[in-house]
Write an enzyme that holds these catalytic residues in place. Structure first.
Site, PDB file in Angstrom:
ATOM      1  N   ASP A 308      -9.142   5.801  -2.149  1.00 50.10           N
ATOM      2  CA  ASP A 308      -7.901   5.210  -1.991  1.00 50.10           C
ATOM      3  C   ASP A 308      -8.169   3.735  -1.465  1.00 50.10           C
ATOM      4  O   ASP A 308      -9.539   3.361  -1.380  1.00 50.10           O
ATOM      5  CB  ASP A 308      -6.824   5.941  -0.969  1.00 50.10           C
ATOM      6  CG  ASP A 308      -5.353   5.369  -1.391  1.00 50.10           C
ATOM      7  OD1 ASP A 308      -5.123   4.425  -1.903  1.00 50.10           O
ATOM      8  OD2 ASP A 308      -4.661   6.450  -0.858  1.00 50.10           O
ATOM      9  N   GLU A 514       4.732   4.359   2.331  1.00 52.55           N
ATOM     10  CA  GLU A 514       3.716   4.735   3.158  1.00 52.55           C
ATOM     11  C   GLU A 514       4.005   4.613   4.767  1.00 52.55           C
ATOM     12  O   GLU A 514       4.935   5.022   5.113  1.00 52.55           O
ATOM     13  CB  GLU A 514       2.279   4.132   2.644  1.00 52.55           C
ATOM     14  CG  GLU A 514       2.057   4.186   1.237  1.00 52.55           C
ATOM     15  CD  GLU A 514       0.624   3.677   0.893  1.00 52.55           C
ATOM     16  OE1 GLU A 514      -0.104   3.964   1.535  1.00 52.55           O
ATOM     17  OE2 GLU A 514       0.582   3.005  -0.256  1.00 52.55           O
TER      18      GLU A 514
END
Length: 629
Positions: A308, A514
């Protein structure tokens, strides 16, 4: 003179034959050769520097065509909202991507780069693209075939901008709605999430019947490489805290969080992205046992594993505190491509040194590069590295908007429709004297779409992309003689004194993505609650909740006449009115448990303390109104 000419002809013949022989021996450039032969041939020609370059993924803002050429960079990405400009056209995107690709193709071996983007509910970074409901809404449809069609539509819109790789689908199993990424999860139920992996053959193409399981498969120029993420357990962190620790035994991890990976790999998913989160205290980006031992060896995954965003930096706390250790731990764990995304030289220098000093074996580098090249060859990137304008008319096409509208109406969940003694309020009559539309989310396309829309965190307002707000959809749906009054937050006296036939209140969460979406209280912020109170105390009301997850609604439930969970529906607001006004019936089912209070969380179906406001699978139905002529 004649003798000199003969010599020149001879020399040209020798050089020409040598060049022909060289070209003939470059098997990696020959599409007729089996992929394994092409991979082996190319890798035999690559230096260590070229191999490590292939393992790098940079953010486009930090790359140039020269960097692509000089370092043989394997991949670029657009982070959330990163693109060639505000309201950039498909042609603008194509020109940008092709310029970088030309840099890659001018390198010594001419290995094409792969360009990735977060197309998580349609091609969501791009102006005028179709924005589909977020995954939580698609989970409510219980319709894998619909999700597959959405995958195909998304793929062609991504290709319309010259991009060939989508960081989707998120196959997290969100076990706690306090998690800020819960809307990226199809369900708390691993079986529903597993069924929705049908989006992968939509994105990549249907895997042939004789294809080897676990081998990446991408079929044609209208398809993209997909990415199953985030491996593994990202939806199970303590208190739903993003990027945190998932405390669960191995059986729980394999039975709840792993099943969708089995299906994704069987369906030929090209890549898997590793999660920021930890499993029982061990960072996934450094977890050799799961990334190499389980994903690669046990599940026989043959695509590439990608980190990521700055994922290896975050192996240490604080991030980047010991970058040499992080590079070693991440690459040794089995990560093949590293999303850096800002600084390629530091990573390249450290990894080169680790290999040259025999800390990381060459076999690990070769495994990574072999996987990356396999995906690139399987996509046809070597044959068609540059994008053209073939699909530009597909971006935001009417056919795709119609598909999104279908997805919206199938995703809506009817939670309440009148009290037992009352007649149902829904479907609403299209012909009425005067109706009230209220709420912060009734006429705000940005709110309707949520996070990961044009920018990473999402936006408010109607000027950032094209679509239909719920207010506009109501205007189009009702009889021309019906007067519509729109006010975001009317007071109770205004409601009572206007003699409205009924009201539609649209409230919910502001956009987030997020960690910014992590919430311990899950309350609807003001003026949402006061709008419900003011409107529903004075007139029959239907409340439409725009949210990425269940939110606190129980205190207002008794005053609400009809309640609809609309999730984050995207650009096609007419999907909401299609069902509110009875052109179609309500069919959606809750993809996750709707709690009474946050004190109950985490609470999932099967838990001993399961006492929900509405259980997973709940959803009232209505019949469409048959028009009489």
């Amino acid at each position: 003179m004649a003798k000199v000419s003969v010599i020149w002809v001879g020399l040209l013949l020798v050089f020409g034959l040598a060049a022909m022989g060289e070209a003939a021996s470059e098997k990696y450039k020959d599409p007729k050769q089996p992929i394994n032969i092409r991979i082996r041939d190319l890798m035999n020609r690559m230096t260590l520097a070229e191999k490590i370059g292939q393992m790098v993924q940079l953010e486009r803002a930090n790359a140039t065509p020269e960097i692509m050429k000089d370092f043989s960079i394997g991949s670029l990405l657009s982070g959330g909202g990163s693109g060639p400009g505000i309201q950039a056209t498909a042609e603008d995107w194509i020109n940008m991507v092709n310029e970088f690709q030309k840099g890659s193709l001018s390198s010594r071996l001419g290995i094409p780069m792969i360009y990735g983007i977060d197309a998580v509910h349609g091609h969501n970074n791009v102006y005028n693209a179709t924005i589909f409901p977020h995954n939580v809404g698609l989970g409510a449809t219980r319709d894998p075939e619909l999700v597959k069609r959405i995958g195909a539509a998304t793929a062609i819109e991504v290709r319309a901008t010259g991009i060939s790789y989508a960081f989707a689908p998120c196959i997290a199993v969100c076990r706690d709605p306090r998690w800020g990424r819960c809307y990226e999860s199809y369900s708390e139920d691993p079986n529903i999430v597993r069924a929705m992996t049908e989006i992968i053959p939509g994105l990549q193409g249907e895997i042939p019947a004789n294809s080897r399981k676990g081998v990446p498969y991408v079929n044609g120029k209208d398809k993209v490489a997909a990415c199953a993420k985030h491996f593994v357990g990202d939806g199970g962190t303590t208190n739903g805290i993003n990027e945190n620790n998932t405390v669960i035994d191995r059986h729980g991890l394999l039975s709840i969080h792993m099943p969708a990976y089995y299906s994704s790999i069987i369906k030929g998913v090209a890549t898997v992205m590793v999660s920021y989160s930890s499993w029982n205290g061990k960072k996934m980006h450094a977890n050799h046992e799961l990334v190499t031992g389980f994903l690669k060896n046990t599940l026989q995954f043959r695509g590439f594993v990608i980190s990521d965003w700055q994922g290896i930096d975050r192996i240490t706390s604080p991030p980047h505190a010991n970058y040499t250790y992080s590079v070693q731990a991440g690459v040794q764990a089995g990560i093949d491509m590293v999303m850096l995304p800002f600084n390629h030289t530091e990573f390249i220098d450290i990894l080169t040194n680790l290999v040259e000093s025999n800390v990381i074996p060459m076999s690990r580098i070769d495994d990574a590069v072999r996987r990356i090249l396999r995906v690139k060859f399987s996509m046809g990137l070597f044959e068609n590295p540059l994008a053209d304008l073939s699909f530009v008319d597909q971006l935001g096409s009417q056919a795709h908007r119609d598909l999104a509208r279908e997805a919206v109406r199938k995703s809506l969940v009817l939670l309440k429709n009148g009290d037992e003694a009352d007649a149902p309020l829904l479907p609403l009559p299209k012909k009425a004297n005067k109706i009230l539309v209220a709420g912060t989310h009734a006429h705000d396309l940005g709110y309707q779409c949520g996070g990961w829309t044009i920018t990473w965190q999402g936006l408010s307002g109607n000027n950032h992309t094209t679509g239909t707000t719920i207010l506009s959809a109501i205007s189009a749906a009702v009889d021309p003689s019906t007067e519509i009054v729109f006010t975001e937050n009317p007071d109770a006296e205004f409601v009572k004194s206007n003699n409205f036939s009924y009201a539609v209140v649209v409230i919910g969460e502001p956009p987030y993505a997020e960690t910014a979406g992590d919430s311990l209280n899950l309350t609807i912020s003001e003026p949402g609650p006061s709008t419900i109170t003011n409107v529903c105390s004075g007139v029959k009301c239907v409340v439409v909740v725009i949210s990425g997850r269940p939110v606190v609604i129980q205190p207002y439930l008794s005053s609400i006449h009809a309640l609809v969970a609309a999730w984050l529906p995207g650009t096609e607001g007419q999907g909401v009115t299609d069902v509110l006004f009875g052109d179609y019936g309500f069919t959606g089912k809750l993809p996750r448990t709707w709690f009474k209070t946050v004190d109950q969380l985490p609470m999932n179906s099967g838990d001993p303390h399961y006492d929900p406001l509405f259980p997973i699978g709940f959803g009232l139905t209505t019949q469409p109104i048959v028009a009489s002529y």
